[in-house]
Scaffold this motif. Structure first.
Motif, PDB file in Angstrom:
ATOM      1  N   HIS A 287     -37.922  26.628 -44.352  1.00  0.00           N
ATOM      2  CA  HIS A 287     -39.079  27.309 -44.954  1.00  0.00           C
ATOM      3  C   HIS A 287     -39.665  28.281 -43.952  1.00  0.00           C
ATOM      4  O   HIS A 287     -39.500  28.118 -42.744  1.00  0.00           O
ATOM      5  CB  HIS A 287     -40.130  26.278 -45.377  1.00  0.00           C
ATOM      6  CG  HIS A 287     -40.598  25.402 -44.263  1.00  0.00           C
ATOM      7  ND1 HIS A 287     -39.932  24.257 -43.871  1.00  0.00           N
ATOM      8  CD2 HIS A 287     -41.653  25.509 -43.421  1.00  0.00           C
ATOM      9  CE1 HIS A 287     -40.562  23.695 -42.861  1.00  0.00           C
ATOM     10  NE2 HIS A 287     -41.601  24.448 -42.564  1.00  0.00           N
ATOM     11  N   TYR A 288     -40.350  29.276 -44.471  1.00  0.00           N
ATOM     12  CA  TYR A 288     -41.049  30.249 -43.613  1.00  0.00           C
ATOM     13  C   TYR A 288     -42.554  30.271 -43.894  1.00  0.00           C
ATOM     14  O   TYR A 288     -43.366  30.148 -42.999  1.00  0.00           O
ATOM     15  CB  TYR A 288     -40.503  31.665 -43.830  1.00  0.00           C
ATOM     16  CG  TYR A 288     -39.065  31.824 -43.457  1.00  0.00           C
ATOM     17  CD1 TYR A 288     -38.645  31.722 -42.139  1.00  0.00           C
ATOM     18  CD2 TYR A 288     -38.100  32.081 -44.433  1.00  0.00           C
ATOM     19  CE1 TYR A 288     -37.312  31.865 -41.788  1.00  0.00           C
ATOM     20  CE2 TYR A 288     -36.774  32.224 -44.092  1.00  0.00           C
ATOM     21  CZ  TYR A 288     -36.379  32.119 -42.774  1.00  0.00           C
ATOM     22  OH  TYR A 288     -35.066  32.248 -42.435  1.00  0.00           O
TER      23      TYR A 288
ATOM     24  N   TYR B 219     -44.543  28.262 -45.702  1.00  0.00           N
ATOM     25  CA  TYR B 219     -45.287  27.003 -45.728  1.00  0.00           C
ATOM     26  C   TYR B 219     -45.707  26.599 -44.320  1.00  0.00           C
ATOM     27  O   TYR B 219     -44.924  26.680 -43.375  1.00  0.00           O
ATOM     28  CB  TYR B 219     -44.426  25.894 -46.351  1.00  0.00           C
ATOM     29  CG  TYR B 219     -45.046  24.526 -46.190  1.00  0.00           C
ATOM     30  CD1 TYR B 219     -46.164  24.168 -46.921  1.00  0.00           C
ATOM     31  CD2 TYR B 219     -44.531  23.615 -45.262  1.00  0.00           C
ATOM     32  CE1 TYR B 219     -46.760  22.924 -46.745  1.00  0.00           C
ATOM     33  CE2 TYR B 219     -45.117  22.377 -45.086  1.00  0.00           C
ATOM     34  CZ  TYR B 219     -46.230  22.042 -45.832  1.00  0.00           C
ATOM     35  OH  TYR B 219     -46.820  20.821 -45.656  1.00  0.00           O
TER      36      TYR B 219
ATOM     37  N   GLY C  99     -46.142  30.098 -51.260  1.00  0.00           N
ATOM     38  CA  GLY C  99     -44.925  30.111 -52.073  1.00  0.00           C
ATOM     39  C   GLY C  99     -44.279  31.478 -52.194  1.00  0.00           C
ATOM     40  O   GLY C  99     -43.776  31.834 -53.250  1.00  0.00           O
ATOM     41  N   ASN C 100     -44.313  32.268 -51.122  1.00  0.00           N
ATOM     42  CA  ASN C 100     -43.786  33.637 -51.267  1.00  0.00           C
ATOM     43  C   ASN C 100     -42.445  33.901 -50.600  1.00  0.00           C
ATOM     44  O   ASN C 100     -41.807  34.893 -50.896  1.00  0.00           O
ATOM     45  CB  ASN C 100     -44.831  34.675 -50.807  1.00  0.00           C
ATOM     46  CG  ASN C 100     -45.198  34.525 -49.348  1.00  0.00           C
ATOM     47  OD1 ASN C 100     -44.447  33.933 -48.580  1.00  0.00           O
ATOM     48  ND2 ASN C 100     -46.353  35.042 -48.966  1.00  0.00           N
ATOM     49  N   CYS C 101     -41.983  33.024 -49.714  1.00  0.00           N
ATOM     50  CA  CYS C 101     -40.731  33.366 -49.024  1.00  0.00           C
ATOM     51  C   CYS C 101     -39.504  32.892 -49.807  1.00  0.00           C
ATOM     52  O   CYS C 101     -38.430  33.430 -49.644  1.00  0.00           O
ATOM     53  CB  CYS C 101     -40.715  32.795 -47.609  1.00  0.00           C
ATOM     54  SG  CYS C 101     -40.444  31.008 -47.520  1.00  0.00           S
TER      55      CYS C 101
ATOM     56  N   CYS D 101     -37.510  27.687 -49.476  1.00  0.00           N
ATOM     57  CA  CYS D 101     -37.526  26.231 -49.600  1.00  0.00           C
ATOM     58  C   CYS D 101     -37.015  25.763 -50.962  1.00  0.00           C
ATOM     59  O   CYS D 101     -37.360  24.668 -51.400  1.00  0.00           O
ATOM     60  CB  CYS D 101     -38.936  25.718 -49.365  1.00  0.00           C
ATOM     61  SG  CYS D 101     -40.093  26.289 -50.612  1.00  0.00           S
TER      62      CYS D 101
ATOM     63  N   CYS E  79     -42.251  23.672 -51.344  1.00  0.00           N
ATOM     64  CA  CYS E  79     -43.600  23.674 -50.768  1.00  0.00           C
ATOM     65  C   CYS E  79     -44.665  23.502 -51.835  1.00  0.00           C
ATOM     66  O   CYS E  79     -45.747  22.991 -51.559  1.00  0.00           O
ATOM     67  CB  CYS E  79     -43.841  24.947 -49.967  1.00  0.00           C
ATOM     68  SG  CYS E  79     -43.750  26.447 -50.938  1.00  0.00           S
TER      69      CYS E  79
HETATM   70  S1  FES Z   1     -41.895  27.776 -47.868  1.00  0.00           S
HETATM   71 FE1  FES Z   1     -42.007  29.793 -48.600  1.00  0.00          FE
HETATM   72  S2  FES Z   1     -41.840  29.511 -50.731  1.00  0.00           S
HETATM   73 FE2  FES Z   1     -41.844  27.516 -49.998  1.00  0.00          FE
END
Ligand code: FES
Ligand code: SF4
Length: 574
Positions: A42-43, A45, A53-55, A58, A94
């Protein structure tokens, strides 16, 4: 949540394994609880920030036990097990909370393909310059690209070009090209520091992180954005390009800036400190620390360091100064100006020295404005230690007027000063010249310059020890770098003073042996406790009656004086 307010556990199935996790835990955290290094990449979170919830890194597959809509009965497969209804598309871990019976796949072909695709998109405009990037070695994009990327690029068009060195504030520099728009830094500034200074401008691949017009990222927590930036976009202006992180040794320590006692890591190489970063402790500082606390190591190499044991300005051995100090202290009419910067072990020795030389002990307050987060009003790390060891029995004053009167009247003839400049605290140089002065400290000042005996001491980065923070949490720090050549840990020199004052032979003590003595003497410390046995996250001690003292701290990140006092007076188990 159960009726008594505790969080209930739910059982979910992760990659075929049943795991019990607290209800409401998101899938990233739930997978961590499986252990064995298992994680969902993940990035965006971060456990201490809101979920954005944008990357999309996850992504996992999620399914729930199937039920007949009409009857509510479980739908079983041919083996009699309840069927799992898998979602047709992957979902982000996340923003998905564990629910009873939930099934998760973190390694299915669909999940792998999703991560692969997300990684490819992220790398489209990301410069492939890891060899010269300051984040190399601690870059999540670098790690996850190696683990989940395809290993080659299908992108043959030109990458976007953006500014490489944008000043966001006095301590933070942005490389726009590297930003993956995760918004961690934006959320941190807004949610934790309440300084909504960062945001994105422009759209699509041209989106760029920037400060609001006319503002800078200059709050005292700005460097936390560098810590949480998952790539090399935000860098510390002070640390960037100074050292590769894989060359650095990490040592657990405690921030001495205030009574919060933020848990830290000292990054050093070959006896030199390069940076300080926060260490997670949810009972003390979460994952944050102040910028000012990170700069404290610079005093290690200050030209003002005391580097020699001296008597009358002449270099001596530790044994010589200790024995000269004993002679003075045995002469009687002694006063001591102790320090809340000393460790618990040192304070324990100062208490013994004060008892044995019948010295009256003063301690000076160092108060400032609290910021409601991690810089408390008390700018010393160990006032609670001074109280708990019995070195003092009331809160300190801002000045030393009673001591000044004592010197003036001739009632004080020898003064032992620990790390304070008493000439700035109501004792003029003229007055000071009337007494014999033993000075123990890390740096020189006007008191040290006039002292008959000077005992240099080590800074927190150069020794092992413990502090007790604002919530009476006993926390230990470890030696990160060696001190000035020939300077011994303070407690070893103090043993050479304290023992002869009781007509005993000084012992070659270790810190664990000092702790045996402390535990034997202090009620609030468990008898079996050794320094090594103190866990890295610290131990909460019982403050007893000390909790009633009117401490200077007001509410901050993990301390609410009213709630703390109430909790201490509540009956056990309530
Ligand atoms: S960690 Fe970025 S969308 Fe879930
Ligand atoms: S600068 Fe770093 S933390 Fe901020 S949005 Fe970009 S990648 Fe995320």
């Amino acid at each position: 949540m159960s009726q008594n307010g505790t969080v209930e556990n739910v059982t979910i199935n992760i990659d075929g394994q049943d795991v019990s996790v607290p209800q409401g835990t998101n899938i990233i955290e739930a997978v961590k609880m499986v252990g064995k290094g298992k994680e969902v990449p993940h990035y965006c979170y971060h456990p201490k920030l809101s979920v954005a919830g944008n990357c999309r890194m996850c992504l996992v597959e999620m399914g729930m036990p199937m039920k007949d809509r009409a009857t509510g009965e479980a739908i079983l497969d041919e083996d009699g097990n309840q069927k799992i209804g898998w979602m047709p598309k992957p979902t982000i871990g996340c923003a998905t909370n564990a629910a009873p019976g939930m099934h998760i796949k973190t390694n299915s072909p669909m999940v792998k393909e999703s991560r692969n695709g997300v990684t490819e998109f992220l790398l489209i405009n990301h410069p492939l310059d890891c060899p010269i990037c300051d984040q190399a070695g601690e870059c999540r994009l670098q790690e996850f690209s190696a683990e989940h990327g395809r290993g080659y690029s299908r992108f043959i068009e030109d990458k976007n070009v953006k500014p490489k060195r944008t000043r966001l504030g006095p301590r933070v520099t942005l490389d726009d090209e590297r930003c993956i728009l995760c918004s961690r830094c934006v959320r941190f500034s807004k949610e934790i520091v309440d300084d909504d200074v960062l945001g994105f401008v422009d759209r699509g691949t041209y989106s760029t992180l920037t400060c609001y017009p006319g503002k800078e990222l200059e709050n005292n927590y700005s460097l936390n954005t560098v810590d949480i930036c998952p790539v090399g976009a935000l860098t510390s202006t002070d640390f960037r390009f100074k050292m590769r992180v894989w060359f650095l040794k990490r040592t657990n320590s405690i921030c001495t800036e205030s009574s919060v006692g933020a848990n830290t890591e000292i990054w050093s190489r070959e006896g030199k400190i390069y940076r300080i970063t926060p260490r997670r402790n949810d009972a003390v500082n979460d994952t944050w620390m102040t910028d000012s606390g990170r700069a404290l190591y610079k005093a290690v190499e200050s030209e003002d360091r005391l580097t020699h044991y001296t008597i009358g300005g002449v270099h001596k051995t530790p044994e010589d100064v200790a024995s000269a100090a004993v002679d003075l202290l045995k002469g009687g009419d002694v006063a001591m100006v102790a320090s809340a910067h000393s460790s618990v072990e040192e304070q324990f020795y100062y208490k013994a020295i004060a008892e044995r030389s019948r010295a009256k002990v003063s301690l000076v307050s160092h108060y400032g404005e609290g910021d409601g987060l991690l810089q408390s009003e008390d700018r010393t790390p160990n006032l609670r230690g001074a109280l708990l060891t019995g070195l003092i029995d009331q809160l300190p004053e801002a000045e030393l007027s009673p001591l000044a009167r004592g010197i003036n009247s001739g009632a004080v003839k020898t003064l032992l000063v620990v790390n304070e400049d008493v000439t700035a605290l109501g004792i003029s140089p003229d007055l000071l010249s009337k007494v014999k002065v033993i000075y123990v400290g890390t740096h020189t000042n006007d008191t040290a310059k006039d002292a008959d005996i000077v005992i240099p001491s080590l800074m927190v980065f150069e020794k092992d020890g413990t502090f007790i923070n604002q919530t009476f949490r006993l926390q230990k720090f470890k030696t990160a770098v060696p001190g000035p050549s020939g300077i011994r840990p303070d407690f070893m020199v103090l043993e050479k003073i304290a023992a002869p004052l009781a007509d005993e032979k000084p012992a070659a003590v270790t810190l664990d042996e000092v702790w045996q003595r402390i535990a034997a003497k202090l009620e609030s410390i468990q008898d079996s406790l050794t320094w090594r046995g103190i866990p890295d996250e610290g131990i909460a001690l019982e403050p007893g009656a000390l909790v009633e003292l009117p401490f200077a701290e007001t509410k901050n990140l993990k301390y609410d004086p009213v709630a703390f006092k109430e909790a201490q007076s509540a009956p056990a188990g309530a």
